[in-house]
Motif scaffolding. Structure first.
Motif, PDB file in Angstrom:
ATOM      1  N   ALA A 222       0.650  -1.068   0.007  1.00  0.00           N
ATOM      2  CA  ALA A 222      -0.066  -0.072   0.040  1.00  0.00           C
ATOM      3  C   ALA A 222       0.868   1.331   0.256  1.00  0.00           C
ATOM      4  CB  ALA A 222      -1.030  -0.174   1.087  1.00  0.00           C
ATOM      5  N   ALA A 223       2.090   1.218   0.777  1.00  0.00           N
ATOM      6  CA  ALA A 223       2.730   2.428   0.573  1.00  0.00           C
ATOM      7  C   ALA A 223       3.240   2.790  -0.885  1.00  0.00           C
ATOM      8  CB  ALA A 223       4.138   2.293   1.376  1.00  0.00           C
ATOM      9  N   SER A 224       3.542   1.739  -1.850  1.00  0.00           N
ATOM     10  CA  SER A 224       3.952   2.253  -2.897  1.00  0.00           C
ATOM     11  C   SER A 224       2.897   1.814  -4.112  1.00  0.00           C
ATOM     12  CB  SER A 224       5.355   1.511  -3.383  1.00  0.00           C
ATOM     13  OG  SER A 224       4.990   0.071  -3.282  1.00  0.00           O
ATOM     14  N   GLY A 225       1.858   1.040  -3.777  1.00  0.00           N
ATOM     15  CA  GLY A 225       1.003   0.736  -4.784  1.00  0.00           C
ATOM     16  C   GLY A 225       1.572  -0.657  -5.621  1.00  0.00           C
ATOM     17  N   GLN A 226       2.595  -0.872  -5.313  1.00  0.00           N
ATOM     18  CA  GLN A 226       3.115  -2.185  -6.262  1.00  0.00           C
ATOM     19  C   GLN A 226       2.644  -3.345  -5.888  1.00  0.00           C
ATOM     20  OE1 GLN A 226       7.426  -2.266  -5.991  1.00  0.00           O
ATOM     21  NE2 GLN A 226       7.844  -4.147  -6.976  1.00  0.00           N
ATOM     22  N   ILE A 227       2.525  -3.989  -7.108  1.00  0.00           N
ATOM     23  CA  ILE A 227       1.605  -5.443  -6.998  1.00  0.00           C
ATOM     24  C   ILE A 227       2.811  -6.428  -6.837  1.00  0.00           C
ATOM     25  CG2 ILE A 227       0.336  -7.137  -8.218  1.00  0.00           C
ATOM     26  CD1 ILE A 227      -1.325  -4.687  -7.316  1.00  0.00           C
ATOM     27  N   TYR A 228       2.644  -7.385  -5.709  1.00  0.00           N
ATOM     28  CA  TYR A 228       3.512  -8.352  -5.636  1.00  0.00           C
ATOM     29  C   TYR A 228       3.042  -9.854  -6.073  1.00  0.00           C
ATOM     30  CZ  TYR A 228       6.490  -5.322  -3.052  1.00  0.00           C
ATOM     31  OH  TYR A 228       7.088  -4.077  -2.702  1.00  0.00           O
ATOM     32  N   SER A 229       3.780 -10.817  -6.332  1.00  0.00           N
ATOM     33  CA  SER A 229       3.213 -12.173  -6.857  1.00  0.00           C
ATOM     34  C   SER A 229       3.602 -12.945  -5.792  1.00  0.00           C
ATOM     35  CB  SER A 229       3.908 -12.777  -8.271  1.00  0.00           C
ATOM     36  OG  SER A 229       5.305 -12.836  -7.746  1.00  0.00           O
ATOM     37  N   HIS A 230       3.008 -14.256  -5.806  1.00  0.00           N
ATOM     38  CA  HIS A 230       3.377 -15.548  -4.750  1.00  0.00           C
ATOM     39  C   HIS A 230       5.025 -15.547  -4.759  1.00  0.00           C
ATOM     40  CE1 HIS A 230      -0.596 -16.676  -3.541  1.00  0.00           C
ATOM     41  NE2 HIS A 230      -1.012 -16.683  -4.641  1.00  0.00           N
ATOM     42  N   GLN A 231       5.736 -15.382  -5.995  1.00  0.00           N
ATOM     43  CA  GLN A 231       7.142 -15.832  -6.026  1.00  0.00           C
ATOM     44  C   GLN A 231       7.677 -14.398  -5.394  1.00  0.00           C
ATOM     45  OE1 GLN A 231       8.529 -18.275  -7.418  1.00  0.00           O
ATOM     46  NE2 GLN A 231      10.502 -17.599  -6.313  1.00  0.00           N
ATOM     47  N   ASP A 232       7.297 -13.402  -5.387  1.00  0.00           N
ATOM     48  CA  ASP A 232       8.111 -12.202  -4.743  1.00  0.00           C
ATOM     49  C   ASP A 232       7.958 -12.554  -3.165  1.00  0.00           C
ATOM     50  OD1 ASP A 232       8.438 -10.700  -7.138  1.00  0.00           O
ATOM     51  OD2 ASP A 232       6.559 -10.008  -7.145  1.00  0.00           O
ATOM     52  N   GLU A 234       7.573 -15.453  -1.446  1.00  0.00           N
ATOM     53  CA  GLU A 234       8.388 -16.585  -1.310  1.00  0.00           C
ATOM     54  C   GLU A 234       9.862 -15.795  -1.016  1.00  0.00           C
ATOM     55  OE1 GLU A 234       7.477 -19.674  -3.939  1.00  0.00           O
ATOM     56  OE2 GLU A 234       5.353 -19.666  -3.335  1.00  0.00           O
ATOM     57  N   THR A 235      10.126 -15.274  -1.936  1.00  0.00           N
ATOM     58  CA  THR A 235      11.611 -14.596  -2.254  1.00  0.00           C
ATOM     59  C   THR A 235      12.031 -13.685  -0.890  1.00  0.00           C
ATOM     60  OG1 THR A 235      11.734 -14.707  -4.365  1.00  0.00           O
ATOM     61  CG2 THR A 235      13.267 -13.335  -3.297  1.00  0.00           C
ATOM     62  N   TYR A 236      10.993 -12.925  -0.403  1.00  0.00           N
ATOM     63  CA  TYR A 236      10.970 -12.198   0.698  1.00  0.00           C
ATOM     64  C   TYR A 236      11.272 -13.099   1.857  1.00  0.00           C
ATOM     65  CZ  TYR A 236       9.931  -9.315   4.624  1.00  0.00           C
ATOM     66  OH  TYR A 236       9.880  -8.463   5.599  1.00  0.00           O
ATOM     67  N   PHE A 237      10.384 -14.226   2.479  1.00  0.00           N
ATOM     68  CA  PHE A 237      10.657 -14.961   3.393  1.00  0.00           C
ATOM     69  C   PHE A 237      12.023 -15.729   3.381  1.00  0.00           C
ATOM     70  CE2 PHE A 237       6.045 -14.741   3.862  1.00  0.00           C
ATOM     71  CZ  PHE A 237       5.799 -14.586   5.240  1.00  0.00           C
ATOM     72  N   LYS A 238      12.338 -15.906   2.023  1.00  0.00           N
ATOM     73  CA  LYS A 238      13.786 -16.617   2.180  1.00  0.00           C
ATOM     74  C   LYS A 238      14.855 -15.616   2.505  1.00  0.00           C
ATOM     75  CE  LYS A 238      12.742 -20.091  -1.428  1.00  0.00           C
ATOM     76  NZ  LYS A 238      12.774 -20.614  -2.919  1.00  0.00           N
ATOM     77  N   ARG A 239      14.739 -14.351   2.100  1.00  0.00           N
ATOM     78  CA  ARG A 239      15.667 -13.421   2.294  1.00  0.00           C
ATOM     79  C   ARG A 239      15.842 -13.092   3.771  1.00  0.00           C
ATOM     80  NH1 ARG A 239      14.678  -7.846   1.755  1.00  0.00           N
ATOM     81  NH2 ARG A 239      13.172  -8.157   0.458  1.00  0.00           N
ATOM     82  N   ILE A 240      14.531 -13.148   4.608  1.00  0.00           N
ATOM     83  CA  ILE A 240      14.454 -12.742   6.119  1.00  0.00           C
ATOM     84  C   ILE A 240      14.791 -13.850   6.759  1.00  0.00           C
ATOM     85  CG2 ILE A 240      13.073 -10.689   5.814  1.00  0.00           C
ATOM     86  CD1 ILE A 240      10.726 -12.321   6.869  1.00  0.00           C
TER      87      ILE A 240
END
Length: 299
Positions: A222-232, A234-240
């Protein structure tokens, strides 16, 4: 409030140097309720003594807080908590006399502008893109990272007025508009982010019939209006280095969203002179802890 003999005596004793006397006087003033605020404001205007003015300011603050606590408790006990009402309650903590008419009128203008661009032939992604385009490109709303040195960025009326807020306030604005427009976006509890998911079937999630991500088509920052996919995601969870459990993908209830807002806003008041505000806000959050969970309030 009409100045009776009792009220006259109480106001006269506000400057008493004896702390026990002042404690008794202040308790009685608070018990009289917010109707006495005009009397206190008049006394403040006619009192040159700064320490006495500070006492009066704190009494007025406590009276406003007492009313806010009552209204928040009543809101939490409603069968279905309206998100907009809950979010606006927080604004009264810092600005108890704030006129919300302009905020509500502007929200209705935004809702109408989005509604005029929607139709039944649009896909969910196209619907959310219409909402995002009007918010970020037409109205020029701008989101930023949470900054606890800017408390006004947490408040919806200030966001609507300035078009500048943080990820939490803009996320809540998107949620409020989504509810008005029947767009099935829900805030989910992904760590260190304020992300909304578009759900295919909220009823099945509420009944816990499926693993939540299976019902999410896509995600919105919501801060940027950017749309994320499931892959995005999943990648975030791996990164953290955090395993993506089901609890992170369940929609947050209105009660929990307001509680989160109170707790995050409290972090704006860390220095010693304002620590009482942090205590106030955390105590307000505690009222929602005590409320019975309502399975329907996220609808």
């Amino acid at each position: 409030m009409e100045e009776t003999k009792e009220i006259h005596a109480l106001l006269h004793l506000i400057d008493d140097p004896d702390e026990e006397v002042y404690s008794s006087v202040s308790s009685r003033i608070i018990a009289l309720g917010s109707g006495i605020i005009p009397n206190l404001e008049h006394l403040w205007e006619t009192t040159p003594d700064e320490p006495v003015q500070e006492r009066i300011e704190m009494l007025i603050h406590r009276l406003h807080l007492q009313d806010l606590r009552t209204d928040l408790r009543d809101w939490s006990q409603e069968k279905e908590q309206d998100l907009l009402t809950g979010v606006l309650l927080l604004s009264r903590y810092q600005y108890p006399d704030l006129n919300l008419t302009a905020t509500l009128q502007e929200l209705e203008k935004i809702r109408r502008n989005v509604w005029l661009e929607l139709n039944s032939f649009l896909t969910p992604l196209e619907q959310v893109n219409v909402l995002s385009n009007i918010l970020y490109n037409y109205y020029k709303f701008k989101g930023s990272e949470v900054n606890y040195l800017k408390p006004d960025e947490f408040l919806l009326p200030k966001l609507v007025e300035s078009k500048k807020g943080n990820a939490i306030s803009i996320g809540l604005l998107v949620m409020v508009l989504s509810r008005m427009l029947d767009i099935n976006l829900q805030v989910i509890n992904i760590p260190r982010q304020f992300i909304l998911g578009y759900f295919d079937d909220w009823l099945r999630i509420k009944q816990r019939a499926t693993y939540p991500p299976e019902q999410i088509q896509f995600y919105l920052d919501a801060a940027s209006g950017q749309i994320y996919s499931h892959q995005d995601v999943e990648t975030y969870f791996k990164r953290i280095s955090v395993p993506p459990s089901a609890s992170y993908f369940r929609p947050m209830s209105n009660r929990n969203l307001v509680q989160l807002l109170l707790e995050e806003y409290a972090k704006c008041f860390m220095d010693e002179s304002k620590r009482y505000k942090q205590d106030d806000l955390l105590n307000l959050s505690g009222l929602l802890d005590d409320a019975e969970p309502d399975e329907t309030d996220a609808e």
